[in-house]
Design a protein around this motif. Structure first.
Motif, mmCIF file in Angstrom:
data_model
loop_
_atom_site.group_PDB
_atom_site.id
_atom_site.type_symbol
_atom_site.label_atom_id
_atom_site.label_comp_id
_atom_site.label_asym_id
_atom_site.label_seq_id
_atom_site.Cartn_x
_atom_site.Cartn_y
_atom_site.Cartn_z
ATOM 1 N N THR A 109 0.852 -1.186 0.000
ATOM 2 C CA THR A 109 0.000 0.000 0.000
ATOM 3 C C THR A 109 0.889 1.238 0.000
ATOM 4 O O THR A 109 2.100 1.159 0.193
ATOM 5 C CB THR A 109 -0.935 0.012 1.228
ATOM 6 N N GLY A 110 0.280 2.387 -0.225
ATOM 7 C CA GLY A 110 1.012 3.652 -0.149
ATOM 8 C C GLY A 110 2.072 3.835 -1.224
ATOM 9 O O GLY A 110 3.131 4.415 -0.938
ATOM 10 N N LEU A 111 1.784 3.399 -2.452
ATOM 11 C CA LEU A 111 2.738 3.632 -3.543
ATOM 12 C C LEU A 111 2.786 5.130 -3.842
ATOM 13 O O LEU A 111 1.761 5.758 -4.103
ATOM 14 C CB LEU A 111 2.310 2.856 -4.787
ATOM 15 N N TYR A 148 -1.025 5.708 -3.974
ATOM 16 C CA TYR A 148 -1.885 4.651 -4.543
ATOM 17 C C TYR A 148 -1.899 3.510 -3.529
ATOM 18 O O TYR A 148 -0.878 2.864 -3.286
ATOM 19 C CB TYR A 148 -1.332 4.188 -5.883
ATOM 20 N N ASN A 149 -3.052 3.267 -2.921
ATOM 21 C CA ASN A 149 -3.153 2.340 -1.806
ATOM 22 C C ASN A 149 -3.695 0.974 -2.214
ATOM 23 O O ASN A 149 -4.145 0.785 -3.358
ATOM 24 C CB ASN A 149 -4.032 2.950 -0.710
ATOM 25 N N GLU A 194 4.912 0.469 1.108
ATOM 26 C CA GLU A 194 5.077 -0.229 2.377
ATOM 27 C C GLU A 194 4.166 -1.442 2.431
ATOM 28 O O GLU A 194 3.157 -1.514 1.711
ATOM 29 C CB GLU A 194 4.771 0.708 3.545
ATOM 30 N N GLY A 195 4.555 -2.407 3.295
ATOM 31 C CA GLY A 195 3.747 -3.611 3.440
ATOM 32 C C GLY A 195 2.360 -3.283 3.936
ATOM 33 O O GLY A 195 2.184 -2.451 4.828
ATOM 34 N N ALA A 196 1.364 -3.936 3.365
ATOM 35 C CA ALA A 196 -0.025 -3.631 3.713
ATOM 36 C C ALA A 196 -0.315 -3.893 5.180
ATOM 37 O O ALA A 196 -1.093 -3.168 5.808
ATOM 38 C CB ALA A 196 -0.959 -4.439 2.821
ATOM 39 N N ASP A 197 0.296 -4.913 5.760
ATOM 40 C CA ASP A 197 0.052 -5.262 7.166
ATOM 41 C C ASP A 197 1.232 -4.934 8.068
ATOM 42 O O ASP A 197 1.052 -4.505 9.207
ATOM 43 C CB ASP A 197 -0.286 -6.752 7.282
ATOM 44 N N THR A 198 2.446 -5.110 7.574
ATOM 45 C CA THR A 198 3.635 -4.958 8.420
ATOM 46 C C THR A 198 4.221 -3.561 8.389
ATOM 47 O O THR A 198 5.069 -3.231 9.214
ATOM 48 C CB THR A 198 4.716 -5.948 7.964
ATOM 49 N N ARG A 199 3.836 -2.728 7.418
ATOM 50 C CA ARG A 199 4.396 -1.390 7.219
ATOM 51 C C ARG A 199 5.894 -1.436 6.919
ATOM 52 O O ARG A 199 6.596 -0.442 7.115
ATOM 53 C CB ARG A 199 4.145 -0.489 8.435
ATOM 54 N N THR A 200 6.376 -2.564 6.442
ATOM 55 C CA THR A 200 7.761 -2.665 6.003
ATOM 56 C C THR A 200 7.976 -1.714 4.832
ATOM 57 O O THR A 200 7.193 -1.698 3.878
ATOM 58 C CB THR A 200 8.096 -4.101 5.574
ATOM 59 N N GLN A 201 9.021 -0.911 4.910
ATOM 60 C CA GLN A 201 9.281 0.093 3.889
ATOM 61 C C GLN A 201 10.058 -0.503 2.710
ATOM 62 O O GLN A 201 11.041 -1.213 2.899
ATOM 63 C CB GLN A 201 10.069 1.260 4.482
#
Length: 254
Positions: free
Chosen positions: A110-112, A180-181, A213-220
């Protein structure tokens, strides 16, 4: 000179059938002469000075020469004002906003978004005046700007058309930029708006510099390159693959 003489009647007599300004007084020929000599700067004692014909010719020649210079300067300034007004009307008419919409399949991301103000938007641009389309990719970024002609501010890029020599510009509207999510996956969404003066974006090439970033983990995930329209990686925290696939775009009027 006696009053019955024709020269004196012409100089001081009134014309019976002649047009005059509305509600204005009737004018004699001498009144018109008076206006002309005042305009020429010869109003002081002109009636006596004109008796000396060589002197009068010289004075009139000098005065008319100065008048011609002033008239040419006024004409030039008027032409410059008209040219500026035409340019301002053309700029106002040519000012348009175009939104860049992206569509992609998001896998566990998410968050492209573009990463940083130095992110480069690679575009092909068309001149709105002559229709010339740039044959090479041109980039614009928030980090770079150029002044607009006439001190009207600045834009991300200002260029002169190679075909018609018209000066055009394009600017990135920073506040219009949206990520873009995951929930936008497989739908078109406006991610940025460009303010164009005399230009129209007709093509876009995504390249490196995106982040997500990862949709669940927020990994960048940084420095994502979408030039191939597909990108994938692995999220160590979630123990799953992530990716962006089938990236397409279109421009819409904003």
């Amino acid at each position: 000179m006696p009053s019955h003489r024709m020269p004196k009647q012409l100089l001081f007599g009134r014309i019976e059938r002649a047009k005059r300004a509305r509600h204005g007084l009737e004018k004699r020929w001498s009144d018109v002469v008076q206006e002309d000599v005042e305009l020429s700067g010869l109003a002081d004692d002109w009636y006596q000075r004109c008796q000396d014909r060589p002197l009068w010719r010289r004075l009139v020649k000098d005065a008319t020469g100065q008048l011609e210079v002033v008239a040419l300067q006024q004409q030039r300034r008027a032409e410059e004002r008209r040219s500026e007004q035409r340019a301002e009307r053309w700029v106002a008419k040519a000012l348009q906003r175009f939104g860049l919409q992206l569509q992609a399949t998001m896998e566990n991301l998410t968050g492209l978004r573009p990463s940083g103000e130095d992110f480069r938007w690679y575009l092909k641009l068309k001149c709105a005046n002559c229709g010339e389309v740039s044959d090479k990719w041109q980039y614009i970024s928030l980090q770079e700007s150029a002044p607009l002609k006439g001190g009207r501010g600045s834009a991300s890029m200002v260029q002169k058309c190679k075909l018609c020599s018209r000066e055009n510009s394009i600017d990135i509207l920073k506040d219009s930029m949206k990520p873009y999510n995951a929930e936008d996956s497989e739908t078109f969404k406006t991610v940025v708006v460009f303010e164009c003066r005399g230009l129209e974006p007709v093509d876009f090439q995504p390249q490196a510099g995106f982040a997500a970033e990862g949709a669940d983990t927020r990994t960048q995930f940084g420095d994502i390159n979408l030039q191939e329209k597909d990108w994938n990686d692995y999220d160590e925290k979630a123990k799953e693959s992530v990716g962006i696939y089938e990236v397409t775009h279109k421009f819409v009027k904003a």
